[in-house]
Write an enzyme that holds these catalytic residues in place. Structure first.
Site, PDB file in Angstrom:
ATOM      1  N   ASN A 112       0.736  -1.255   0.002  1.00  0.00           N
ATOM      2  CA  ASN A 112       0.003  -0.009   0.008  1.00  0.00           C
ATOM      3  C   ASN A 112       0.546   1.278   0.073  1.00  0.00           C
ATOM      4  O   ASN A 112       0.512   2.336   0.524  1.00  0.00           O
ATOM      5  CB  ASN A 112      -1.010  -0.048   1.264  1.00  0.00           C
ATOM      6  CG  ASN A 112      -0.339  -0.051   2.454  1.00  0.00           C
ATOM      7  OD1 ASN A 112       0.783  -0.147   2.628  1.00  0.00           O
ATOM      8  ND2 ASN A 112      -1.190  -0.476   3.559  1.00  0.00           N
ATOM      9  N   HIS A 115       3.834   4.283   4.518  1.00  0.00           N
ATOM     10  CA  HIS A 115       3.488   4.154   6.027  1.00  0.00           C
ATOM     11  C   HIS A 115       3.490   5.395   6.750  1.00  0.00           C
ATOM     12  O   HIS A 115       4.243   6.295   6.338  1.00  0.00           O
ATOM     13  CB  HIS A 115       4.622   3.300   6.644  1.00  0.00           C
ATOM     14  CG  HIS A 115       4.512   3.157   8.094  1.00  0.00           C
ATOM     15  ND1 HIS A 115       3.877   2.288   9.029  1.00  0.00           N
ATOM     16  CD2 HIS A 115       5.176   4.199   9.114  1.00  0.00           C
ATOM     17  CE1 HIS A 115       3.957   2.685   9.954  1.00  0.00           C
ATOM     18  NE2 HIS A 115       4.776   3.697  10.270  1.00  0.00           N
TER      19      HIS A 115
HETATM   20  P1  GDP Z   1      -1.636   0.975   8.629  1.00  0.00           P
HETATM   21  O1  GDP Z   1      -1.343   1.902   9.758  1.00  0.00           O
HETATM   22  O2  GDP Z   1      -2.392   1.837   7.815  1.00  0.00           O
HETATM   23  O3  GDP Z   1      -0.227   1.187   7.949  1.00  0.00           O
HETATM   24  O4  GDP Z   1      -1.905  -0.268   8.891  1.00  0.00           O
HETATM   25  P2  GDP Z   1      -1.592  -1.509  10.095  1.00  0.00           P
HETATM   26  O5  GDP Z   1      -0.830  -0.810  11.062  1.00  0.00           O
HETATM   27  O6  GDP Z   1      -2.993  -2.096  10.216  1.00  0.00           O
HETATM   28  O7  GDP Z   1      -0.810  -2.541   9.159  1.00  0.00           O
HETATM   29  C1  GDP Z   1       0.634  -2.292   8.903  1.00  0.00           C
HETATM   30  C2  GDP Z   1       0.817  -2.764   7.518  1.00  0.00           C
HETATM   31  O8  GDP Z   1       0.595  -4.288   7.435  1.00  0.00           O
HETATM   32  C3  GDP Z   1       0.028  -2.190   6.409  1.00  0.00           C
HETATM   33  O9  GDP Z   1       0.243  -1.058   5.993  1.00  0.00           O
HETATM   34  C4  GDP Z   1      -0.036  -3.100   5.385  1.00  0.00           C
HETATM   35  O10 GDP Z   1       1.168  -2.936   4.644  1.00  0.00           O
HETATM   36  C5  GDP Z   1       0.169  -4.534   6.159  1.00  0.00           C
HETATM   37  N1  GDP Z   1      -1.209  -5.198   6.327  1.00  0.00           N
HETATM   38  C6  GDP Z   1      -2.162  -4.590   6.999  1.00  0.00           C
HETATM   39  N2  GDP Z   1      -3.155  -5.404   7.248  1.00  0.00           N
HETATM   40  C7  GDP Z   1      -2.780  -6.599   6.409  1.00  0.00           C
HETATM   41  C8  GDP Z   1      -3.611  -7.869   5.907  1.00  0.00           C
HETATM   42  O11 GDP Z   1      -4.616  -7.985   6.236  1.00  0.00           O
HETATM   43  N3  GDP Z   1      -2.721  -8.497   5.014  1.00  0.00           N
HETATM   44  C9  GDP Z   1      -1.744  -8.178   4.525  1.00  0.00           C
HETATM   45  N4  GDP Z   1      -1.103  -9.061   3.560  1.00  0.00           N
HETATM   46  N5  GDP Z   1      -1.140  -7.051   5.114  1.00  0.00           N
HETATM   47  C10 GDP Z   1      -1.641  -6.320   5.745  1.00  0.00           C
END
Ligand code: GDP
Length: 133
Positions: A112, A115
């Site tokens: 995505n 970060h």
């Molecule tokens: P952020 O704060 O929006 O970056 O999201 P999070 O802290 O929840 O997750 C960290 C990173 O893990 C995300 O930016 C994604 O790159 C990855 N990620 C989060 N949720 C998923 C998921 O359900 N599947 C996979 N494959 N990667 C995920």
């Protein structure tokens, strides 16, 4: 003024989107205080994402984050943490609002593109992870 950390992730550096992202940040009035390019190793990526220990996606996320160059940068602006989270959009680009960076360029929920720190406390920790600040 407050500070936050943004990372351009490997999917975006591979697609040569660093300048594009910097332009988006500057258009939104973020000041880039410092930035560097590096590649994480496995243990560094695990340490950075320690909060996700036990999550089903952690192994895959760590592998992805080590798969190429990343560009961490310290950004400064009023309300930096919240404004940057709003600018990047939801984690899953399919759920991100139109006009956000992830809506425009992210590949999927993992790849995505960017970060951003999610609180002032985490911004402090994440800035000191990458920079001597
Ligand atoms: P952020 O704060 O929006 O970056 O999201 P999070 O802290 O929840 O997750 C960290 C990173 O893990 C995300 O930016 C994604 O790159 C990855 N990620 C989060 N949720 C998923 C998921 O359900 N599947 C996979 N494959 N990667 C995920």
């Amino acid at each position: 003024m407050s500070r936050t950390l943004l990372i351009v992730k490997p999917d975006a550096t591979k697609r040569k989107l660093i300048e594009y992202i910097i332009n988006r940040l500057q258009a939104a009035r973020f000041k880039i205080v410092e930035k560097k390019e590096l590649q994480l190793n496995n243990s560094q990526a695990r340490q950075f994402y320690a909060v996700h220990e036990g999550k089903h996606f952690l192994d895959s996320l760590v592998k992805f984050m080590c798969s190429g160059t990343i560009v961490p940068m310290i950004l400064e602006k009023n309300n930096a943490v919240n404004d940057l989270r709003a600018l990047i959009g939801a984690t899953d680009p399919a759920k991100a609002e139109r006009g956000t960076i992830r809506f425009d360029i992210a590949e999927d929920i993992e790849k995505n593109s960017v970060h951003a720190s999610d609180s002032n406390a985490n911004a402090k920790k994440e800035i000191s992870f990458f920079f001597n600040k």
